[in-house]
Design a protein around this motif. Structure first.
Motif, PDB file in Angstrom:
ATOM      1  N   GLU A 226     -10.678   6.966  -9.900  1.00 22.17           N
ATOM      2  CA  GLU A 226      -9.748   7.168  -8.783  1.00 22.17           C
ATOM      3  C   GLU A 226     -10.353   8.054  -7.692  1.00 22.17           C
ATOM      4  O   GLU A 226     -10.141   7.823  -6.508  1.00 22.17           O
ATOM      5  CB  GLU A 226      -8.452   7.782  -9.310  1.00 22.17           C
ATOM      6  CG  GLU A 226      -7.404   7.941  -8.238  1.00 22.17           C
ATOM      7  CD  GLU A 226      -6.066   8.368  -8.814  1.00 22.17           C
ATOM      8  OE1 GLU A 226      -5.204   8.710  -7.993  1.00 22.17           O
ATOM      9  OE2 GLU A 226      -5.891   8.362 -10.030  1.00 22.17           O
TER      10      GLU A 226
ATOM     11  N   GLY B 233     -11.114   5.126  -5.157  1.00 27.32           N
ATOM     12  CA  GLY B 233      -9.788   5.041  -4.556  1.00 27.32           C
ATOM     13  C   GLY B 233      -8.717   4.711  -5.574  1.00 27.32           C
ATOM     14  O   GLY B 233      -8.984   4.153  -6.643  1.00 27.32           O
ATOM     15  N   HIS B 234      -7.493   5.072  -5.225  1.00 29.11           N
ATOM     16  CA  HIS B 234      -6.361   4.922  -6.134  1.00 29.11           C
ATOM     17  C   HIS B 234      -6.104   3.459  -6.495  1.00 29.11           C
ATOM     18  O   HIS B 234      -5.887   3.125  -7.661  1.00 29.11           O
ATOM     19  CB  HIS B 234      -5.113   5.554  -5.514  1.00 29.11           C
ATOM     20  CG  HIS B 234      -3.899   5.404  -6.351  1.00 29.11           C
ATOM     21  ND1 HIS B 234      -3.724   6.075  -7.540  1.00 29.11           N
ATOM     22  CD2 HIS B 234      -2.800   4.611  -6.193  1.00 29.11           C
ATOM     23  CE1 HIS B 234      -2.577   5.722  -8.069  1.00 29.11           C
ATOM     24  NE2 HIS B 234      -1.993   4.845  -7.269  1.00 29.11           N
ATOM     25  N   ASP B 235      -6.093   2.574  -5.512  1.00 27.92           N
ATOM     26  CA  ASP B 235      -5.750   1.174  -5.757  1.00 27.92           C
ATOM     27  C   ASP B 235      -6.766   0.497  -6.676  1.00 27.92           C
ATOM     28  O   ASP B 235      -6.393  -0.174  -7.641  1.00 27.92           O
ATOM     29  CB  ASP B 235      -5.641   0.412  -4.431  1.00 27.92           C
ATOM     30  CG  ASP B 235      -5.167  -1.008  -4.644  1.00 27.92           C
ATOM     31  OD1 ASP B 235      -4.127  -1.186  -5.309  1.00 27.92           O
ATOM     32  OD2 ASP B 235      -5.859  -1.933  -4.177  1.00 27.92           O
ATOM     33  N   THR B 236      -8.039   0.685  -6.395  1.00 27.59           N
ATOM     34  CA  THR B 236      -9.083   0.073  -7.221  1.00 27.59           C
ATOM     35  C   THR B 236      -9.039   0.621  -8.640  1.00 27.59           C
ATOM     36  O   THR B 236      -9.148  -0.135  -9.612  1.00 27.59           O
ATOM     37  CB  THR B 236     -10.478   0.305  -6.597  1.00 27.59           C
ATOM     38  OG1 THR B 236     -10.493  -0.237  -5.271  1.00 27.59           O
ATOM     39  CG2 THR B 236     -11.565  -0.341  -7.421  1.00 27.59           C
TER      40      THR B 236
ATOM     41  N   ARG C  23      -6.436   1.913 -10.232  1.00 30.82           N
ATOM     42  CA  ARG C  23      -5.236   1.408 -10.898  1.00 30.82           C
ATOM     43  C   ARG C  23      -5.427  -0.034 -11.350  1.00 30.82           C
ATOM     44  O   ARG C  23      -5.088  -0.400 -12.480  1.00 30.82           O
ATOM     45  CB  ARG C  23      -4.027   1.496  -9.962  1.00 30.82           C
ATOM     46  CG  ARG C  23      -2.723   1.013 -10.579  1.00 30.82           C
ATOM     47  CD  ARG C  23      -1.618   0.847  -9.531  1.00 30.82           C
ATOM     48  NE  ARG C  23      -2.015   0.067  -8.368  1.00 30.82           N
ATOM     49  CZ  ARG C  23      -2.101  -1.269  -8.347  1.00 30.82           C
ATOM     50  NH1 ARG C  23      -1.856  -1.970  -9.421  1.00 30.82           N
ATOM     51  NH2 ARG C  23      -2.449  -1.908  -7.241  1.00 30.82           N
ATOM     52  N   ARG C  24      -5.991  -0.852 -10.471  1.00 32.09           N
ATOM     53  CA  ARG C  24      -6.247  -2.252 -10.824  1.00 32.09           C
ATOM     54  C   ARG C  24      -7.222  -2.357 -11.997  1.00 32.09           C
ATOM     55  O   ARG C  24      -7.031  -3.186 -12.890  1.00 32.09           O
ATOM     56  CB  ARG C  24      -6.790  -2.997  -9.612  1.00 32.09           C
ATOM     57  CG  ARG C  24      -5.744  -3.223  -8.544  1.00 32.09           C
ATOM     58  CD  ARG C  24      -6.315  -3.769  -7.257  1.00 32.09           C
ATOM     59  NE  ARG C  24      -7.125  -4.959  -7.464  1.00 32.09           N
ATOM     60  CZ  ARG C  24      -8.117  -5.324  -6.658  1.00 32.09           C
ATOM     61  NH1 ARG C  24      -8.419  -4.594  -5.602  1.00 32.09           N
ATOM     62  NH2 ARG C  24      -8.794  -6.408  -6.903  1.00 32.09           N
ATOM     63  N   CYS C  25      -8.246  -1.527 -12.005  1.00 35.00           N
ATOM     64  CA  CYS C  25      -9.211  -1.534 -13.117  1.00 35.00           C
ATOM     65  C   CYS C  25      -8.543  -1.148 -14.424  1.00 35.00           C
ATOM     66  O   CYS C  25      -8.738  -1.807 -15.451  1.00 35.00           O
ATOM     67  CB  CYS C  25     -10.370  -0.577 -12.838  1.00 35.00           C
ATOM     68  SG  CYS C  25     -11.668  -1.283 -11.832  1.00 35.00           S
TER      69      CYS C  25
ATOM     70  N   THR D 283      -5.317  -1.247 -15.292  1.00 36.26           N
ATOM     71  CA  THR D 283      -4.336  -2.223 -15.766  1.00 36.26           C
ATOM     72  C   THR D 283      -5.018  -3.478 -16.286  1.00 36.26           C
ATOM     73  O   THR D 283      -4.635  -3.995 -17.339  1.00 36.26           O
ATOM     74  CB  THR D 283      -3.384  -2.658 -14.638  1.00 36.26           C
ATOM     75  OG1 THR D 283      -3.476  -1.807 -13.538  1.00 36.26           O
ATOM     76  CG2 THR D 283      -1.987  -2.744 -15.084  1.00 36.26           C
TER      77      THR D 283
ATOM     78  N   GLU E 121      -7.882 -11.345 -10.941  1.00 39.20           N
ATOM     79  CA  GLU E 121      -7.950  -9.897 -10.733  1.00 39.20           C
ATOM     80  C   GLU E 121      -9.368  -9.375 -10.961  1.00 39.20           C
ATOM     81  O   GLU E 121      -9.870  -8.560 -10.189  1.00 39.20           O
ATOM     82  CB  GLU E 121      -6.959  -9.188 -11.660  1.00 39.20           C
ATOM     83  CG  GLU E 121      -6.807  -7.724 -11.395  1.00 39.20           C
ATOM     84  CD  GLU E 121      -6.193  -7.409 -10.037  1.00 39.20           C
ATOM     85  OE1 GLU E 121      -6.511  -6.339  -9.499  1.00 39.20           O
ATOM     86  OE2 GLU E 121      -5.414  -8.222  -9.507  1.00 39.20           O
TER      87      GLU E 121
ATOM     88  N   ALA F 155     -14.579  -5.665  -5.100  1.00 36.25           N
ATOM     89  CA  ALA F 155     -14.214  -4.307  -4.689  1.00 36.25           C
ATOM     90  C   ALA F 155     -15.222  -3.270  -5.200  1.00 36.25           C
ATOM     91  O   ALA F 155     -15.627  -2.382  -4.455  1.00 36.25           O
ATOM     92  CB  ALA F 155     -12.816  -3.960  -5.200  1.00 36.25           C
TER      93      ALA F 155
ATOM     94  N   GLU G  15     -17.744  -0.903  -2.861  1.00 38.15           N
ATOM     95  CA  GLU G  15     -17.392   0.528  -2.805  1.00 38.15           C
ATOM     96  C   GLU G  15     -18.660   1.376  -2.778  1.00 38.15           C
ATOM     97  O   GLU G  15     -19.584   1.162  -3.532  1.00 38.15           O
ATOM     98  CB  GLU G  15     -16.568   0.933  -4.039  1.00 38.15           C
ATOM     99  CG  GLU G  15     -15.192   0.354  -4.069  1.00 38.15           C
ATOM    100  CD  GLU G  15     -14.214   1.043  -3.153  1.00 38.15           C
ATOM    101  OE1 GLU G  15     -14.454   2.201  -2.796  1.00 38.15           O
ATOM    102  OE2 GLU G  15     -13.217   0.419  -2.799  1.00 38.15           O
TER     103      GLU G  15
END
Length: 125
Positions: free
Chosen positions: A70, A74-77, A79-81, A83, A112, A119, A123
């Motif tokens: 995170e 980043g937060h979104d990447t 979180r997706r990883c 989950t 996903e 992503a 990054e």
């Protein structure tokens, strides 16, 4: 022999959607589980490649690389990883009292993982 995450994702896609005319010797749930294993391997490889670029010492312990993602990606990447990795891990494990994963669920995870490969490759820390 080394393979790329993209090759693993392609192989997983062939398990989920075999070419027309292919004889199906495996049940759909078993093909979905095999695809989940390949997708989790692809995600692990992509995370390893990401951490080798950012800070090589982070590839030693899997738990740390997921916890710290995170702050780097980043937060979104992150979180997706988390989950995706968690759901693929659950789908990989065979339990006699549970049904095999649904092919539709693993197809969603394939999309996903494909997005996460892009992503994580783009990054920069």
């Amino acid at each position: 022999m080394s393979t790329s995450p993209e090759t693993l994702v392609t192989a997983a896609g062939k398990f989920l959607l075999p070419e027309p005319g292919t004889v199906h010797t495996l049940a759909p749930g078993l093909r979905a589980r095999a695809a989940a294993v390949l997708l989790r391997m692809a995600l692990d490889m992509a995370l390893d490649a990401y951490w080798l670029r950012v800070t090589p010492s982070m590839t030693r312990i899997g738990k740390h690389r997921m916890l710290c993602l995170e702050w780097y990606a980043g937060h979104d990447t992150a979180r997706r990883c988390r989950t995706t990795w968690t759901s693929l891990s659950a789908a990989c494990h065979y339990r006699s009292y549970e049904l095999a994963p649904a092919p539709a669920e693993i197809r969603a995870r394939l999309l996903e993982v494909t997005g996460l490969l892009v992503a994580l490759a783009s990054e920069d820390a």
